[in-house]
Design an enzyme around this catalytic site. Structure first.
Site, short mmCIF file in Angstrom:
data_model
loop_
_atom_site.label_atom_id
_atom_site.label_comp_id
_atom_site.label_asym_id
_atom_site.label_seq_id
_atom_site.Cartn_x
_atom_site.Cartn_y
_atom_site.Cartn_z
N ASP A 67 0.82 -1.21 0.00
CA ASP A 67 0.00 0.00 0.00
C ASP A 67 0.85 1.27 0.00
O ASP A 67 2.07 1.23 0.22
CB ASP A 67 -0.99 0.00 1.19
CG ASP A 67 -0.37 -0.54 2.47
OD1 ASP A 67 0.87 -0.42 2.64
OD2 ASP A 67 -1.11 -1.07 3.31
N ASN A 137 -7.60 -4.47 14.02
CA ASN A 137 -8.97 -4.75 13.55
C ASN A 137 -9.00 -5.86 12.50
O ASN A 137 -10.02 -6.06 11.85
CB ASN A 137 -9.61 -3.47 13.00
CG ASN A 137 -8.90 -2.94 11.74
OD1 ASN A 137 -7.92 -3.53 11.27
ND2 ASN A 137 -9.39 -1.84 11.20
N HIS A 139 -7.22 -6.05 9.70
CA HIS A 139 -6.93 -5.70 8.30
C HIS A 139 -5.60 -6.29 7.83
O HIS A 139 -4.69 -6.52 8.62
CB HIS A 139 -7.02 -4.18 8.06
CG HIS A 139 -5.88 -3.37 8.59
ND1 HIS A 139 -6.01 -2.02 8.87
CD2 HIS A 139 -4.58 -3.66 8.90
CE1 HIS A 139 -4.85 -1.55 9.30
NE2 HIS A 139 -3.98 -2.52 9.33
N GLU A 144 -9.59 -2.82 5.06
CA GLU A 144 -10.25 -2.67 6.34
C GLU A 144 -11.44 -3.63 6.42
O GLU A 144 -11.90 -4.15 5.40
CB GLU A 144 -10.74 -1.22 6.49
CG GLU A 144 -9.63 -0.17 6.43
CD GLU A 144 -8.79 -0.09 7.70
OE1 GLU A 144 -8.60 -1.11 8.39
OE2 GLU A 144 -8.33 1.02 8.02
P1 PGA Z 1 1.91 -2.55 12.68
O1 PGA Z 1 0.76 -2.52 11.58
O2 PGA Z 1 2.94 -3.49 12.18
O3 PGA Z 1 2.38 -1.14 12.75
O4 PGA Z 1 1.26 -3.03 13.95
C1 PGA Z 1 0.30 -3.69 11.03
C2 PGA Z 1 -0.79 -3.39 10.04
O5 PGA Z 1 -1.56 -2.43 10.25
O6 PGA Z 1 -0.91 -4.12 9.05
#
Ligand code: PGA
Length: 268
Positions: A67, A137, A139, A144
């Protein structure tokens, strides 16, 4: 899913690096799917160290990031291009021309940009190993909850929870984008292998939902239950809500024997 539980985050990173390095050494033109966020930083650190120690070349590697923020210039320190340069690309011999992120500025059509990103991935031969983190969450990428399980690269609006989770990364004078381009769930599922990394207690609920509950767009990572080659590398804290630790350990002992004989990958 192959679920491997390690004592701590450092071991998760070290073992994730073994998978990446095995791919880079085994294939003549490997294609890596990359992730940003806090979790893969220690993996990239490990890769940089291994590169410095052993000169494992990345000159033949192509990468596609999951992304990128919408309408952000690549030299903005908050862009995922900057993140990748800072944590990995600047320190290894990868050809920058072979590193791709799903960009879109406000003069471009996000749908067109998404289609072109998908086309570039196919042209490169498809992703061999996709690295993933997981949001609290559930994702993956910026897919999302409620994202279509058949989605492709497109623009997404981030949830309040994701914005809040990531706000720690922005300084007071920096604008936090709320839109991003992201590979879709179907794009991720096309990878030959997916390797999801998660560490820390704050990921335990999402990991439990992903592994033990039904496949649902409410927890996009749960789609990995349908992936033929999904490897889940987690530390004890992220695994703290999972049942059956003893079974996963037993499976891994068997797998280790197989891997020693036949290598980590059987489908490249
Ligand atoms: P993080 O994010 O490694 O900063 O916890 C993971 C994600 O949102 O895919």
């Amino acid at each position: 899913m192959q679920i491997i539980i390690y004592d701590n985050a450092e071991q998760v990173a070290q073992n994730a690096a073994q998978w990446v390095l095995a791919l880079v050494k085994e294939k003549s033109r490997p294609v890596l799917g990359l992730a940003t966020g806090s979790t893969p930083i220690s993996l990239y650190k490990e890769l940089v160290q291994q590169y410095a120690a052993n000169r494992t070349s990345f000159a033949h590697v192509t990468t596609f990031n999951l992304d990128e923020y919408y309408d952000i210039s690549e030299d903005n320190p908050q862009s995922y291009r900057s993140f990748m340069q800072q944590h990995l690309f600047n320190h290894i011999d990868i050809d920058r021309a072979n590193t791709f992120l799903p960009t879109c500025n406000k003069d471009q059509d996000p749908r067109q940009q998404g289609r072109e990103y998908e086309r570039s991935i196919k042209q490169a031969g498809s992703i061999d190993l996709q690295i993933l983190g997981i949001g609290a969450n559930g994702h993956i990428g910026f897919n999302e909850p409620t994202s279509s399980l058949r989605s492709r690269t497109r623009i997404k609006t981030l949830t309040q929870q994701t914005l809040l989770d990531n706000s720690r990364l922005f300084k007071a004078n920096e604008q936090q984008p709320s839109l991003a381009m992201t590979m879709g769930i179907a794009s991720i599922m096309d990878a030959r292998y997916v390797m999801l990394m998660a560490t820390g207690k704050h990921k335990a609920q999402a990991i439990k939902q992903m592994i033990t509950e039904g496949v649902s767009s409410n927890c996009p990572a749960s789609i990995l239950q349908m992936h033929e080659n999904a490897v889940i590398l987690i530390d004890k804290e992220a695994a703290s809500k999972l049942p059956d630790h003893a079974y996963y350990e037993w499976v891994n002992e068997q797998n280790q024997r197989l891997n020693e004989r036949f290598g980590l990958f059987h489908k490249l």
